[in-house]
Scaffold this active site. Structure first.
Site, PDB file in Angstrom:
ATOM      1  CE1 TYR A 184      -3.107   2.988   0.394  1.00 28.58           C
ATOM      2  CE2 TYR A 184      -3.532   2.312   2.680  1.00 28.58           C
ATOM      3  CZ  TYR A 184      -3.927   2.999   1.576  1.00 28.58           C
ATOM      4  OH  TYR A 184      -4.899   4.089   1.830  1.00 28.58           O
ATOM      5  CE  LYS A 236      -5.869   1.745  -1.229  1.00 29.17           C
ATOM      6  NZ  LYS A 236      -6.776   1.782   0.463  1.00 29.17           N
TER       7      LYS A 236
END
Length: 305
Positions: free
Chosen positions: A138, A166
């Site tokens: 992330y 992400k």
């Protein structure tokens, strides 16, 4: 278990909201209702205890219980991604091991925030959590204070358990990775349609799909500029304050969850709520979770420390 290729097929992953009872505990019955709505709308997976799900406000016992509950109840229908990352490598390792032992399919891992480390430390941190099992990395520099640039991500992508990123760094970054075969999911709802259909992103990990899962399913399935443009004001409103403040308020306004906040989050003010009421009620009622939106009296919202 799911293979990495099976995991990569998930184009719409909802960072699922965690609802609360009036005593401040997690409302598992309501949580199950919310997840069932996501399944009915065709969502492919959920992130459990992410920023939107307020994992940062849970103790690890709550957090891991919710991951285990989700995996046990919904693991055959949905990709279950446990947010077991931490800025403390030891905690991230321990939580990730427990998460996989409980049946989650993948973890979501973030780079150390606040107590930031060197680039070499970031790489080693990720290596140690990737060694445990499949993981999304992330990148959200606005929260961590440190951008995970391609010189960090590209070597990590060679790890056998690396699923993808992400990515909140924009669609040019996503296009760069996808051209190299590095899977990306947009972390910016307002950019996700274009990320998917113009820049070849695998999909989105979304906040907005908590409220409008079916419409977001449409945005991921086919190019629809008209629908995307029509939803931009709502998506922008949902980020008028740091997430998850607006999505929490919105779902209280539609009656989807109890009017309960955990501190340090507090509801949107009256003016902000009025803006949201208009935007939500412009939609067909069957397209959002709950019923017709109504502004809530902030004094009647339970705000728990």
């Amino acid at each position: 278990m799911r293979t990495l290729e099976q995991i990569k097929q998930a184009s719409l992953i909802t960072a699922i909201k965690t609802p609360y009872l009036t005593n401040g505990e997690i409302d598992l019955a309501k949580y199950d209702e919310l997840v069932e709505i996501q399944i009915a709308a065709g969502v492919d997976g959920i992130v459990v205890g992410g920023t939107t799900g307020e994992g940062q406000l849970m103790n690890w016992e709550e957090h891991l219980m919710l991951i285990a509950h989700s995996a046990n109840k919904f693991g055959e229908q949905l990709l279950i991604v446990g947010n077991t990352g931490s800025n403390n490598t030891r905690e991230a390792i321990k939580a990730t091991k427990y998460g996989f032992a409980s049946g989650m399919h993948a973890s979501l891992q973030i780079n150390p925030y606040y107590g930031r480390t060197s680039i070499a430390g970031v790489k080693e941190h990720f290596k140690r959590v990737l060694d445990i099992g499949p993981a999304f990395i992330y990148n959200v520099a606005g929260r961590t204070g440190q951008d995970l640039t391609p010189d960090i991500i590209e070597p990590l992508a060679q790890h056998e358990h690396f699923i993808g990123v992400k990515e909140c760094g924009g669609n040019e970054r996503i296009a760069h990775y996808e051209q190299q075969g590095i899977a990306c999911w947009s972390g910016n709802d307002d950019e996700a349609h274009d990320a998917r259909h113009t820049h070849r992103a695998h999909g989105v990990i979304s906040v907005t799909s908590n409220l409008i899962p079916g419409l977001f399913r449409q945005l991921m399935d086919s190019k629809n500029d008209a629908l995307n443009n029509s939803l931009q004001p709502l998506m922008n409103w949902l980020f008028c304050e740091p997430n998850p403040i607006a999505i929490n308020t919105a779902m209280i306004m539609t009656g989807a969850v109890n009017p309960v906040f955990r501190m340090p989050y507090v509801p949107l003010n009256d003016e902000q709520q009025q803006q949201g009421e208009t935007l939500i009620n412009q939609l067909n009622e069957q397209d959002f979770v709950g019923s017709r939106a109504q502004c809530v009296d902030i004094s009647k919202v339970l705000i728990l420390s």
